[in-house]
Scaffold this motif. Structure first.
Motif, PDB file in Angstrom:
ATOM      1  N   GLY A  82       0.799  -1.221   0.000  1.00  9.23           N
ATOM      2  CA  GLY A  82       0.000   0.000   0.000  1.00  9.23           C
ATOM      3  C   GLY A  82       0.831   1.271   0.000  1.00  9.23           C
ATOM      4  O   GLY A  82       2.055   1.226   0.160  1.00  9.23           O
ATOM      5  N   ASN A 125      -7.297   3.985  -4.487  1.00 13.12           N
ATOM      6  CA  ASN A 125      -7.540   3.668  -3.081  1.00 13.12           C
ATOM      7  C   ASN A 125      -6.394   2.800  -2.611  1.00 13.12           C
ATOM      8  O   ASN A 125      -5.975   1.905  -3.345  1.00 13.12           O
ATOM      9  CB  ASN A 125      -8.837   2.864  -2.918  1.00 13.12           C
ATOM     10  CG  ASN A 125     -10.038   3.718  -3.198  1.00 13.12           C
ATOM     11  OD1 ASN A 125     -10.313   4.669  -2.473  1.00 13.12           O
ATOM     12  ND2 ASN A 125     -10.734   3.400  -4.273  1.00 13.12           N
ATOM     13  N   SER A 126      -5.922   3.074  -1.419  1.00 12.63           N
ATOM     14  CA  SER A 126      -4.812   2.261  -0.936  1.00 12.63           C
ATOM     15  C   SER A 126      -4.905   2.038   0.562  1.00 12.63           C
ATOM     16  O   SER A 126      -5.303   2.927   1.313  1.00 12.63           O
ATOM     17  CB  SER A 126      -3.486   2.958  -1.290  1.00 12.63           C
ATOM     18  OG  SER A 126      -2.420   2.090  -1.024  1.00 12.63           O
ATOM     19  N   SER A 127      -4.559   0.839   0.981  1.00 13.92           N
ATOM     20  CA  SER A 127      -4.432   0.533   2.404  1.00 13.92           C
ATOM     21  C   SER A 127      -3.268  -0.434   2.522  1.00 13.92           C
ATOM     22  O   SER A 127      -2.684  -0.831   1.507  1.00 13.92           O
ATOM     23  CB  SER A 127      -5.722  -0.119   2.929  1.00 13.92           C
ATOM     24  OG  SER A 127      -5.778  -1.458   2.456  1.00 13.92           O
ATOM     25  N   LYS A 129      -3.393  -3.389   2.894  1.00 15.84           N
ATOM     26  CA  LYS A 129      -3.737  -4.636   2.194  1.00 15.84           C
ATOM     27  C   LYS A 129      -3.530  -4.546   0.681  1.00 15.84           C
ATOM     28  O   LYS A 129      -3.578  -5.558  -0.023  1.00 15.84           O
ATOM     29  CB  LYS A 129      -5.198  -5.005   2.478  1.00 15.84           C
ATOM     30  CG  LYS A 129      -5.429  -5.456   3.907  1.00 15.84           C
ATOM     31  CD  LYS A 129      -6.877  -5.817   4.107  1.00 15.84           C
ATOM     32  CE  LYS A 129      -7.103  -6.245   5.554  1.00 15.84           C
ATOM     33  NZ  LYS A 129      -8.516  -6.313   5.868  1.00 15.84           N
ATOM     34  N   THR A 131      -3.312  -1.732  -3.107  1.00 16.39           N
ATOM     35  CA  THR A 131      -3.703  -0.511  -3.821  1.00 16.39           C
ATOM     36  C   THR A 131      -4.607  -0.895  -4.998  1.00 16.39           C
ATOM     37  O   THR A 131      -4.313  -1.856  -5.701  1.00 16.39           O
ATOM     38  CB  THR A 131      -2.441   0.221  -4.322  1.00 16.39           C
ATOM     39  OG1 THR A 131      -1.634   0.550  -3.191  1.00 16.39           O
ATOM     40  CG2 THR A 131      -2.795   1.481  -5.099  1.00 16.39           C
TER      41      THR A 131
END
Lengths: 139, 110
Positions: A82, A125-127, A129, A131
């Motif tokens: 991420g 969107n990225s976390s 877990k 992108t």
């Protein structure tokens, strides 16, 4: 608005030998259905940047090209780690690429800015877990 | 122009030659791939010191006319195999990017 066709590719982390193969295949598929060469260039740029970002920065992921009557949508999803600060990552010239990758001419800090510039709609969107990037190019 | 005539005029070595005539409509000089992706256009010749196989993907995606590797850099074998597979013409020279660019300019390629 119906999806006409989806092309999908698995992109391996840190594999510079296969890097670009998905983008190349997408380009030749779109060329064969008569997509205009200026639009083809935009799609090739965003695809390649997105594919290389998976290779360089992620643990691996997928690249998809959704073909509609009125648009092409390029999607990527990777399995992390991420992007901690998306705004910073979107800054031209900012890069976290290691020196070994920079020596090959990657890591100019222009990947995400290029994706945004050459797509009509850019969503990210990225976390921790992973992108997800969605780039829409209108036909 | 065919690749052989072009190579003679610019004093280039031909590393990989595709079957088509060279159609050069512009020139881009650069070694950072994202910037080349953004600036180089169809039928441009690309002058670089990069020598690995990923430059062939860039050339193919942008429909570049050819690649000129300068400063006597040794092009990697797998890169040449890739160029041949993708039908991309690749030259090399001992000269600098600037010297090659000056010659291209004299040929009327601007």
């Amino acid at each position: 608005m119906d999806l006409l066709k989806r092309l999908s590719y698995h992109v391996l982390s840190n594999n510079f030998i296969k890097a670009g193969k998905g983008s190349s295949d997408i380009k030749s598929n779109l060329k064969s259905i008569g997509i205009d060469s200026d639009i083809l260039r935009k799609i090739a740029i965003v695809c390649y940047e997105a594919e290389m970002n998976i290779v360089i920065h992620s643990l691996g992921g997928n690249l998809h090209c959704d073909i509609y009557e009125e648009k092409i949508v390029i999607l990527t999803e990777d399995i992390g780690p991420g992007i901690p600060d998306i705004e910073l990552a979107m800054t031209e010239g900012f890069s976290t690429a290691p020196d070994s990758v920079r020596e090959l001419g990657f890591g100019a800090g222009m990947g995400l800015p290029n994706m945004k510039r050459y797509s009509d709609i850019f969503e990210i969107n990225s976390s921790i877990k992973g992108t997800n990037i969605k780039m829409t190019i209108l036909l | 122009m065919n690749a052989k005539d072009f190579a003679e005029k610019l004093n280039l070595d031909i590393l990989v030659k595709n079957e088509n005539e060279l159609n050069i409509e512009g020139v881009y000089i650069g070694d950072l791939l994202s910037i080349v992706m953004s600036k180089a256009k169809k039928n441009y010749t690309w002058i670089t010191i990069q020598t690995h196989m990923n430059i062939m993907a860039v050339a193919e995606l942008l429909d570049l006319s050819c690649i000129i590797v300068v400063e006597d850099m040794e092009v990697e074998e797998d890169a040449l195999i890739k160029a041949d597979e993708l039908n991309i013409t690749v030259f090399k020279t001992k000269e600098s990017a600037y010297e090659v660019a000056c010659k291209l300019c004299k040929l009327g390629i601007k």
